[in-house]
Scaffold this active site. Structure first.
Site, short mmCIF file in Angstrom:
data_model
loop_
_atom_site.label_atom_id
_atom_site.label_comp_id
_atom_site.label_asym_id
_atom_site.label_seq_id
_atom_site.Cartn_x
_atom_site.Cartn_y
_atom_site.Cartn_z
N LEU B 893 46.93 40.85 50.17
CA LEU B 893 46.95 40.07 48.95
C LEU B 893 45.93 40.54 47.93
O LEU B 893 46.20 40.61 46.74
CB LEU B 893 46.70 38.60 49.27
CG LEU B 893 46.78 37.71 48.05
CD1 LEU B 893 48.21 37.55 47.63
CD2 LEU B 893 46.14 36.38 48.32
N GLN B 895 44.88 43.42 47.49
CA GLN B 895 45.32 44.66 46.85
C GLN B 895 46.43 44.38 45.86
O GLN B 895 46.50 44.98 44.80
CB GLN B 895 45.78 45.65 47.91
CG GLN B 895 44.62 46.21 48.71
CD GLN B 895 45.07 46.89 49.99
OE1 GLN B 895 46.16 46.65 50.46
NE2 GLN B 895 44.22 47.73 50.53
N GLN B 896 47.30 43.43 46.21
CA GLN B 896 48.37 43.09 45.29
C GLN B 896 47.83 42.53 43.99
O GLN B 896 48.39 42.70 42.94
CB GLN B 896 49.27 42.01 45.89
CG GLN B 896 50.21 42.49 46.93
CD GLN B 896 50.91 41.32 47.57
OE1 GLN B 896 51.16 40.31 46.94
NE2 GLN B 896 51.21 41.45 48.84
N CYS B 897 46.77 41.78 44.10
CA CYS B 897 46.27 41.08 42.94
C CYS B 897 45.19 41.87 42.22
O CYS B 897 44.48 41.33 41.39
CB CYS B 897 45.70 39.74 43.32
SG CYS B 897 46.94 38.64 43.89
N THR B 898 45.01 43.12 42.56
CA THR B 898 44.03 43.93 41.89
C THR B 898 42.71 43.21 41.74
O THR B 898 42.40 42.67 40.70
CB THR B 898 44.46 44.31 40.49
OG1 THR B 898 45.80 44.62 40.52
CG2 THR B 898 43.68 45.49 40.02
#
Lengths: 215, 1030
Positions: B893, B895-898
């Site tokens: 998560l 990484q998905q949300c930068t």
């Protein structure tokens, strides 16, 4: 027996705890309606430590069946030709709503407050409209006619998430009427039983008459 | 009601357990646990479920998971028979792919083995509820507020059991037996110790007395009972079938206690006591399979909920919980929680952010202009929820481009008032107060009554805030707040812009006392030391090096390069976050870049100075000067003696401060103050005619678009496929609450137009489309659409002059990079890591290509040089040795949300937009050679580097140069010529064949021959690889 000063219909935290104990015991002694489980005292937990004094009453897992489908029987048709794998039947709790009721003490109103919420069997939270559909007609009547019963959603004081609640603003007034004739001690012990027998009606809890009758 | 009398043995068939997960509460507890505690850890965790015997005449009891399921087991030690705690295990994966890849069959087998093991080693006697052990697998999609899960109640040896008989208990027991059983069970359920034990055994003696005993008492059993029943709480209500729990119980009884024919009692309730009509008594036997006692024997197990009985197919329904709140009143708090998610996610891999501290910190922002807008917004991104904004001016038309929050209809409104709704619509939970007030300036006389009232107000504001930001547009207007902060020992942060350079600094602490005498003011003042309260040398304020002291310069309008505001604001809030997290807070010593620090958050400098044309960033430490006009002891003691009198003198008598501090006598030369170099005119003609294509409208996209407008760009096309969600609001500067669910490309243009309504030359376009990406294979159904998208992108690149690559994944930059190299367009990439960023321009395409009328010969002679014969600079992919693959589905998560530090995107965007301006001003444009910091340039606008890499925690700014690689997967000749000859067929092949690019460019060979390179680059890849997302 009544004290000289006029009782205002409220309850101290200690009286609430004592009254809660009485309710739990009494509930266990009498024959309650068909499907109601027991009230239990739940100590409040802060940071994983249980409080000695603070807590609330919980009546959890009250099942409400709107229309129990009798389709379950169809599962049994194949009884004679059971293959080896077929070693279980599905549970029969679709269309079931599960209700949890909590009674917590309100420090601002100095009265007990009823918190409740309902789930569908799969865990989906019921909306207020869905809940109203589950209520018997006399409850709906009370809800719509009485001034003291309106349902709001508020933060549960011990669980810190929103639950439905019957707003406590009128409670002390009608409790005064209900228990005015009793002495201080009886009053605090019987408070919750008497209170519940009124409040329960509004949310469809079938509270046995015996509970309020002095034992 | 009576059960059918069974004569014939048949396979034991039981009623399945149905689970009920309290959606909101369990889901929320899981969400909090994942965010706050587990992070990226996806190892199994213990969990508690609640089991109950059947209490309803027609409804089986549910197995419940509640909020306390995730609490520590001590909390679950109490219960009742209606809430028997049962131990289970939860496997919460990091992403959907991980969830889908779980081997459910083998997980279940493992659980079955555990049950068998517990049976054999005697653990069951100690903890009978282990027989009900359960398993939950889940994926908490926190971004979309959903939890997907499946539950298993493992049941062993299900096919080896035979039901010999089954009757209603009332048929089997005599009246006396029934009466004493009811009584004994009541006692069992009434005892705190036994009520939570779902398994027990019942002795019925010949005189009909009944004893209910715990499993652990079995070994003390005296023989001689007439009847022995093995009882268990039965959740089911079926008259023809016992409940699920029976099977493991039978397995236990026959394997551990060697009981051949098990007489069992299914305990079911009515009216708070045993319901003998409904309760069942029966007999079952179990034929243990061969080898069951072997150490590695794996029993057959079933139990995934949702598997349909009968056909034996293993297909489970995926269950999901929607956490999105149903009630509108908690909607707002959910939005806020979503906005803070990225900060919580920082704790997963990096530094845990103290959200409560940030939320409780009141920030006083002085100045609501260019810096004020950006800083206020970024503070909200950092989770600050209490803001006070002070400004004396009004929004003016020319300011719109620079002051990022205002729109055209704000013109003429006081800034302090106009800013409030703009902040609120980005973050509904923020508590913001706008105060319209002009701060008095030394040397600029004002009436005494006005000074008195302003001083009084400002004093109160400073006292009630924890941090003060000095962002006014003149140096002098910072004097009074600086004095007040030093006096009140408040954290003060200054950001100031020159034309192309900036200064960001924190003021030092106020003076400490020499000893503890507190009698009267005079005594206190005399006790002031040059050290702060911790006994350290005080750090300086923004006036400490300023010897020219307070000349009235109100007339000087700040003119700064457009990207500069973003960069300085980003650094200012970063400094803020660091001080707040530093254990010593305002007293923290100043760090210098390059130092080692044991502090997790990295260095905490005193001053940062940066210059765009020189591409440098330096950290400076300056101690408090005893001659300082704002924070020296002499000034502070004068102020304390007569607050208003002193301020009045300072403001109305131009030389008063100089005389007081003695500055006029000493002549310290200092270069710390910003110098304003002769400005060069931004070549706005070139910029206004250039067409910019912005790929990605996330954090970077918003900032870059705004800065470009500020530079005078008038033709802008934005490409994005996402929609605005709540977690975007505070970070992505344009979007507001109203934009939720709008496509980003549409929303961004709406906001841009809103700001420049009256400018009709503007040419804005939106394009909602997904950029085709390598590694995301395309099915034949989608192929037509993807080809169309490719053509659209080809067309867009061809019709624009400059392309910004600001998307969130590495692979989405591949096709644009290729197209830009092919078309010889300016391409600028910005990418973010957690606390580092990259802004780079891609090199020009190969020369000598487009002229040839015949395509084939033109391709074969693609030179390594560009058209003007220079060696080509590299692109974003030139350093990489692996081709981009699908990096989305396997991300956690965070990484998905930068997860990047708030402010980083502003800084990177500032540099990216600035790169474009420099390129356009360079005579060679896209062909310009790369400059390296430290060299000098005779051009007025300074250096034009190839890549700028910066790190927030190390305070460095590197300019790098890399030439185009001959095996680059995006811009090398071999790729380009393949693309030119085969067009979209080539692109489609890249999408669908993961290794095709590597094979084509020879990277596969390279990797085989030199595996060291992969190691070397792996690190670097990590760095700039978490790009920005929607």
């Amino acid at each position: 027996m009544g004290g000289s000063s006029v009782w205002d219909g409220t309850l101290s935290p200690d009286e609430f705890n004592a009254s809660a104990k009485t309710l739990v015991t009494k509930w266990g002694e009498i024959d309650v309606d068909d499907s109601l489980p027991d009230w239990a005292w739940r100590p409040s937990c802060r940071i994983g430590v249980q409080s000695e004094t603070e807590g609330f009453l919980a009546l959890e897992g009250v099942y409400h069946t709107g229309a129990v489908s009798e389709t379950e029987e169809s599962n049994d048709l194949g009884d004679e030709s059971i293959v080896e794998y077929d070693t279980w039947v599905q549970s029969s709790c679709d269309n079931v709503h599960v209700y949890d009721f909590h009674i917590a003490y309100s420090f601002s109103y100095k009265v007990p407050v009823l918190y409740f919420q309902g789930h569908q069997a799969d865990g989906q939270l019921l909306t207020i409209d869905e809940i109203k559909k589950d209520l018997p007609s006399h409850s709906l009547k009370i809800l719509s006619e009485s001034k003291w019963t309106f349902i709001t959603r508020e933060e549960h004081p011990h669980l810190s998430c929103p639950w439905f609640t019957l707003h406590p603003c009128g409670t002390s007034d009608w409790m005064k009427l209900l228990l005015d004739k009793l002495g201080d001690k009886d009053r605090s012990l019987q408070y919750l039983s008497a209170w519940l027998s009124v409040v329960g009606q509004a949310v469809g809890l079938k509270i046995p008459l015996k509970l309020h009758c002095s034992s | 009601m009576a059960a059918k009398a069974e004569v014939r043995p048949r396979p034991l068939k039981v009623e399945a357990i149905k689970s009920s997960v309290d959606m909101v509460e369990f889901g929320k507890a899981l969400r909090d646990l994942k965010l706050d505690v587990l992070g990226t850890d996806d190892s199994p965790i213990p969990i508690t479920g609640y089991y109950a015997p059947c209490t309803h005449p027609k409804v089986s009891s549910l197995f419940r998971l509640r909020r306390e399921s995730l609490a520590r087991s001590s909390v679950n030690s109490f219960g009742s028979r209606n809430k028997c705690p049962v131990p289970g295990m939860l496997i919460n994966t990091n992403n959907m792919l991980g969830f889908q890849n779980l081997d459910v069959a083998s997980l279940l087998r493992e659980e079955g083995k555990k049950i068998l093991h517990d049976i054999l080693c005697g653990k069951i006697e100690e903890c009978p509820s282990l027989l009900l052990r359960f398993l939950v697998i889940s994926f908490a999609d926190l971004k979309n507020w959903k939890v997907y899960y499946n539950i298993a109640f493992p049941s062993v040896f299900h096919s080896k059991m035979t039901l010999l008989s089954l009757h209603s208990a009332s048929e089997v027991l005599s009246q006396e037996e029934a009466a004493s059983l009811s009584k004994s069970m009541k006692e069992w359920c009434g005892s705190n110790e036994t009520t939570v034990l779902p398994f027990f055994w019942v002795d019925i003696t010949s005189d009909s007395s009944v004893v209910v005993r715990q499993l652990k008492d079995w070994k003390d059993r005296q023989g001689g009972a007439q009847k022995l029943l093995f009882g268990f709480y039965d959740h089911g209500c079926h008259q023809d079938y016992p409940g699920w729990a029976l099977r493991n119980y039978v397995a236990f009884l026959s394997l551990r206690w060697k009981i051949e024919k098990v007489q069992f009692l299914c305990y079911r309730e009515r009216l708070g006591g045993v319901d003998l009509e409904k309760s069942l008594i029966g007999e079952a036997s179990f034929a243990a399979p061969h080898g069951w006692d072997g150490s590695d024997y794996v029993p057959e197990v079933i139990g995934w909920e949702g598997e349909t009985p009968g056909d034996g197919r293993k297909e489970m329904k995926l269950k999901s919980i929607n956490l999105e709140s149903l009630s509108p009143e908690s909607k707002h708090s959910q939005v806020d929680e979503q906005q803070l998610m990225h900060l919580k996610l920082m704790g997963w891999r990096h530094f845990p952010v103290d959200l409560d501290k940030l939320r409780g910190t009141r920030c006083l922002v002085l100045g609501a202009g260019t810096l004020g807008c950006e800083v206020s917004r970024l503070l909200m991104t950092w989770g600050v929820r209490k803001l006070t904004v002070v400004d004396g001016g009004c929004v003016a038309m020319p300011d719109l481009v620079k002051q990022s929050l205002y729109v055209e209809k704000d013109c003429g409104v006081p800034r302090a008032i106009a800013i409030v709704p703009h902040l609120k619509e980005r973050c509904p939970a923020v508590e913001v107060e706008g105060i319209q007030m002009e701060i008095p300036v030394p040397g600029n006389p004002v009436s005494p009554s006005k000074i008195a009232s302003v001083l009084d107000r400002l004093k109160k504001l400073v006292a009630s805030s924890e941090v003060v930001f000095l962002l006014t547009d003149t140096w002098e207007s910072r004097w009074l707040p600086t004095l007040l902060c030093a006096n009140g020992n408040k954290i003060a942060i200054t950001a100031a812009l020159g034309y192309d350079s900036y200064l960001v600094m924190r003021h030092g602490a106020g003076p400490g006392k020499r000893c503890g005498r507190m009698d009267d003011v005079i005594a206190q003042i005399q006790n002031w030391s040059t050290e702060d309260a911790l006994g350290r040398q005080r750090l300086g304020c923004c006036f400490c090096c300023d010897t020219t002291s307070l000349v009235n310069s109100l007339s000087n309008e700040t003119v700064a390069l457009p990207g500069l505001t973003s960069i300085a604001s980003g650094k200012a809030v970063e400094l803020f976050a660091r001080i707040l997290h530093h254990p010593e807070g305002i007293h923290a010593p100043g760090d210098i870049a390059g130092m080692d620090t044991e502090h997790q958050l990295g260095l905490l400098p005193h001053q940062m100075q940066g210059s765009l044309p020189k591409c440098v960033l330096s950290t400076v430490v300056g101690n408090s000067s005893k001659n300082c006009t704002a924070c020296s002891n002499v000034v502070l003691s004068e102020y304390r003696k007569g607050e208003l009198d002193f301020i009045m003198k300072a403001i109305n008598q131009p030389t008063y401060l100089k005389d007081l501090t003695g500055i006029s006598h000493t002549s310290i030369k200092s270069e710390t103050c910003l110098n304003f170099p002769a400005s060069f005119p931004v070549n706005s003609g070139k910029l206004s005619s250039v067409g910019c294509l912005i790929l990605g409208a996330g954090t970077l996209g918003c900032d870059v678009a705004r800065i470009l407008m500020d530079y005078g760009v008038q033709k802008l096309t934005v490409v994005d496929s996402g929609r605005v969600v709540a977690s975007n609001l505070a970070r992505q500067s344009f979007y507001t609450y109203d934009d939720l669910n709008t496509p980003k490309a549409t929303a961004i243009l709406k906001r841009l137009k809103e700001r420049y309504q009256s400018v009709d030359k503007l040419e804005f376009k939106e394009c909602i489309m997904e950029i085709p990406m390598p590694g995301h294979s395309v099915s034949s159904d989608e192929e037509a659409d993807v080809r169309e998208d490719c053509e659209k992108l080809q067309d867009l690149v061809a019709t624009h002059d400059a392309v910004f690559l600001l998307t969130d994944t590495r692979e989405s930059r591949w096709l644009p990079t290729l197209l830009c190299a092919n078309e010889n367009k300016i391409a600028i990439t910005a990418a973010l890591g957690y606390d580092s960023y990259l802004a780079m321009r891609h090199g020009a395409g190969p020369g000598g290509s487009s002229e040839g009328s015949d395509v084939l010969p033109a391709m074969t002679k693609l030179p390594a040089e560009d058209v003007i014969g220079r060696q080509r600079l590299g692109c974003y992919f030139c350093n990489d040795v692996i081709a981009p693959v699908d990096s989305v589905s396997n991300r956690t998560l965070d990484q998905q949300c930068t997860v990047t530090r708030p402010g980083l995107a502003s800084i990177a965007s500032g540099h990216a937009a600035d790169l474009l301006a420099r390129m356009l001003n360079h005579p060679d444009g896209v062909h310009a050679p790369a400059d390296i910091a430290g060299t000098t340039s005779e051009r007025p606008y300074g250096l034009l580097p190839h890549q700028i890499r910066g790190s927030l925690s190390n305070y460095n700014l590197l300019t790098l140069m890399g030439y185009s690689s001959s095996s680059c997967i995006a811009c090398s000749d071999v790729v380009l010529s393949e693309y030119r000859s085969r067009g979209l067929d080539f692109v489609m092949q890249v999408m669908n064949e993961p290794t095709y690019l590597e094979d084509l460019t020879g990277l596969t060979e390279l990797m085989k021959s030199a595996d060291y390179s992969q190691v070397e680059w792996a690190d670097d890849d990590d760095d700039d690889e978490f790009p920005d997302i929607c």
